[in-house]
Design a protein around this motif. Structure first.
Motif, PDB file in Angstrom:
ATOM      1  N   VAL A  69      -8.087   4.780  -0.848  1.00 36.36           N
ATOM      2  CA  VAL A  69      -7.420   3.433  -0.472  1.00 36.36           C
ATOM      3  C   VAL A  69      -8.206   3.091   0.451  1.00 36.36           C
ATOM      4  O   VAL A  69      -8.461   1.700   0.471  1.00 36.36           O
ATOM      5  CB  VAL A  69      -5.683   3.862   0.117  1.00 36.36           C
ATOM      6  CG1 VAL A  69      -5.165   2.521   0.599  1.00 36.36           C
ATOM      7  CG2 VAL A  69      -5.120   4.136  -1.143  1.00 36.36           C
ATOM      8  N   GLY A  70      -8.570   3.575   1.321  1.00 32.91           N
ATOM      9  CA  GLY A  70      -9.542   3.019   2.537  1.00 32.91           C
ATOM     10  C   GLY A  70     -10.764   2.518   1.948  1.00 32.91           C
ATOM     11  O   GLY A  70     -11.152   1.226   2.301  1.00 32.91           O
ATOM     12  N   HIS A  71     -11.288   3.148   0.935  1.00 30.50           N
ATOM     13  CA  HIS A  71     -12.685   2.376   0.356  1.00 30.50           C
ATOM     14  C   HIS A  71     -12.276   1.040  -0.620  1.00 30.50           C
ATOM     15  O   HIS A  71     -13.142   0.369  -0.845  1.00 30.50           O
ATOM     16  CB  HIS A  71     -13.205   3.405  -0.463  1.00 30.50           C
ATOM     17  CG  HIS A  71     -14.394   4.269   0.314  1.00 30.50           C
ATOM     18  ND1 HIS A  71     -13.743   5.237   0.876  1.00 30.50           N
ATOM     19  CD2 HIS A  71     -15.522   4.298   0.746  1.00 30.50           C
ATOM     20  CE1 HIS A  71     -14.688   5.882   1.702  1.00 30.50           C
ATOM     21  NE2 HIS A  71     -15.754   5.351   1.347  1.00 30.50           N
ATOM     22  N   TRP A  95      -2.667  -7.258   3.651  1.00 28.99           N
ATOM     23  CA  TRP A  95      -3.261  -5.598   3.409  1.00 28.99           C
ATOM     24  C   TRP A  95      -1.902  -4.627   3.863  1.00 28.99           C
ATOM     25  O   TRP A  95      -2.440  -3.545   3.348  1.00 28.99           O
ATOM     26  CB  TRP A  95      -4.299  -5.635   4.556  1.00 28.99           C
ATOM     27  CG  TRP A  95      -5.350  -6.823   4.068  1.00 28.99           C
ATOM     28  CD1 TRP A  95      -5.804  -7.686   4.871  1.00 28.99           C
ATOM     29  CD2 TRP A  95      -6.145  -6.557   2.739  1.00 28.99           C
ATOM     30  NE1 TRP A  95      -6.811  -8.539   3.974  1.00 28.99           N
ATOM     31  CE2 TRP A  95      -6.906  -8.030   2.789  1.00 28.99           C
ATOM     32  CE3 TRP A  95      -5.914  -6.029   1.626  1.00 28.99           C
ATOM     33  CZ2 TRP A  95      -7.687  -8.053   1.802  1.00 28.99           C
ATOM     34  CZ3 TRP A  95      -6.782  -6.379   0.543  1.00 28.99           C
ATOM     35  CH2 TRP A  95      -7.649  -7.562   0.696  1.00 28.99           C
ATOM     36  N   VAL A  96      -1.194  -4.967   4.748  1.00 35.72           N
ATOM     37  CA  VAL A  96      -0.290  -3.772   5.019  1.00 35.72           C
ATOM     38  C   VAL A  96       0.802  -3.658   3.598  1.00 35.72           C
ATOM     39  O   VAL A  96       0.631  -2.184   3.301  1.00 35.72           O
ATOM     40  CB  VAL A  96       0.692  -4.209   5.990  1.00 35.72           C
ATOM     41  CG1 VAL A  96       2.001  -3.210   6.258  1.00 35.72           C
ATOM     42  CG2 VAL A  96      -0.130  -4.253   7.560  1.00 35.72           C
ATOM     43  N   PRO A  97       1.142  -4.351   2.797  1.00 36.92           N
ATOM     44  CA  PRO A  97       1.916  -4.233   1.834  1.00 36.92           C
ATOM     45  C   PRO A  97       0.908  -3.611   0.740  1.00 36.92           C
ATOM     46  O   PRO A  97       1.320  -2.716  -0.084  1.00 36.92           O
ATOM     47  CB  PRO A  97       2.675  -5.467   1.194  1.00 36.92           C
ATOM     48  CG  PRO A  97       2.505  -6.258   2.345  1.00 36.92           C
ATOM     49  CD  PRO A  97       1.538  -5.869   3.356  1.00 36.92           C
ATOM     50  N   THR A  98      -0.337  -4.269   0.461  1.00 29.39           N
ATOM     51  CA  THR A  98      -1.124  -3.475  -0.417  1.00 29.39           C
ATOM     52  C   THR A  98      -1.648  -2.335  -0.156  1.00 29.39           C
ATOM     53  O   THR A  98      -1.830  -1.395  -1.163  1.00 29.39           O
ATOM     54  CB  THR A  98      -2.480  -4.511  -0.362  1.00 29.39           C
ATOM     55  OG1 THR A  98      -1.878  -5.766  -0.686  1.00 29.39           O
ATOM     56  CG2 THR A  98      -3.377  -4.088  -1.637  1.00 29.39           C
ATOM     57  N   THR A  99      -1.704  -1.952   1.236  1.00 25.48           N
ATOM     58  CA  THR A  99      -2.178  -0.475   1.507  1.00 25.48           C
ATOM     59  C   THR A  99      -0.868   0.371   1.115  1.00 25.48           C
ATOM     60  O   THR A  99      -1.428   1.677   0.348  1.00 25.48           O
ATOM     61  CB  THR A  99      -2.458  -0.379   2.829  1.00 25.48           C
ATOM     62  OG1 THR A  99      -3.431  -1.385   3.054  1.00 25.48           O
ATOM     63  CG2 THR A  99      -2.839   1.129   3.282  1.00 25.48           C
ATOM     64  N   LEU A 100       0.246   0.012   1.363  1.00 21.60           N
ATOM     65  CA  LEU A 100       1.427   0.875   1.218  1.00 21.60           C
ATOM     66  C   LEU A 100       1.678   1.045  -0.162  1.00 21.60           C
ATOM     67  O   LEU A 100       1.943   2.179  -0.972  1.00 21.60           O
ATOM     68  CB  LEU A 100       2.617   0.313   1.940  1.00 21.60           C
ATOM     69  CG  LEU A 100       2.620   0.405   3.370  1.00 21.60           C
ATOM     70  CD1 LEU A 100       4.146  -0.391   3.813  1.00 21.60           C
ATOM     71  CD2 LEU A 100       2.787   1.950   3.829  1.00 21.60           C
ATOM     72  N   ALA A 101       1.670  -0.135  -0.926  1.00 23.59           N
ATOM     73  CA  ALA A 101       1.701   0.044  -2.489  1.00 23.59           C
ATOM     74  C   ALA A 101       0.690   1.052  -3.196  1.00 23.59           C
ATOM     75  O   ALA A 101       1.011   1.883  -3.908  1.00 23.59           O
ATOM     76  CB  ALA A 101       1.648  -1.551  -3.213  1.00 23.59           C
ATOM     77  N   LEU A 102      -0.657   0.903  -2.979  1.00 27.49           N
ATOM     78  CA  LEU A 102      -1.646   1.623  -3.506  1.00 27.49           C
ATOM     79  C   LEU A 102      -1.165   2.955  -2.871  1.00 27.49           C
ATOM     80  O   LEU A 102      -1.605   3.924  -3.723  1.00 27.49           O
ATOM     81  CB  LEU A 102      -3.162   1.218  -2.862  1.00 27.49           C
ATOM     82  CG  LEU A 102      -3.617   0.017  -3.667  1.00 27.49           C
ATOM     83  CD1 LEU A 102      -5.029  -0.399  -2.817  1.00 27.49           C
ATOM     84  CD2 LEU A 102      -4.116   0.539  -5.049  1.00 27.49           C
TER      85      LEU A 102
END
Ligand SMILES: [Zn+2]
Length: 125
Positions: A69-71, A95-102
């Protein structure tokens, strides 16, 4: 010896276990579900009887999930910043919702893939 380890049969078994685990299915039969809940592994496969409780993924799934996810997120964030320079609130909104979803999408799949790989390599306990 090296041919046995890296030969087609072991590689195909590993890929099969990895793929079935990533699909959240039992690595041995590929038919029954691997998980009881979101991340809790079934103790025994309901279809083939494989003792799934003996596979311990431990910290590997969160580690690989953060790595992947970080990459994905960090380069995309920097790219957006460089191209559009949006305000911070918009970055947070994206980016917060995208990070959580991923993370929630990948974590059980990666845990399944780790267990499938352990099954294929005979790593237990
Ligand atoms: Zn099974």
């Amino acid at each position: 010896m090296a041919r046995e380890i890296y030969g087609g049969s072991q590689l195909s078994r590993t890929l099969r276990g990895l793929g079935r685990g990533f699909s959240r299915c039992c690595p041995q039969c590929g038919e029954a579900t691997l998980f009881r809940g979101f991340l809790k592994v079934e103790p025994v496969c309901r279809k083939c009887g494989l003792n799934l409780g003996e596979f311990r993924a431990d910290d590997a799934p969160p580690y690989f999930t953060v790595l992947i996810v970080g990459h994905i997120i960090i380069p995309a964030l920097f790219l957006l910043e460089r191209l559009q320079h949006p305000p911070v609130w918009l970055h947070m909104l994206i980016w917060v919702p995208t990070t959580l979803a991923l993370t929630f999408l990948l974590l059980p799949r990666i845990k399944g893939a780790v267990i499938g790989t352990q099954w294929s390599l005979g790593i237990r306990g």
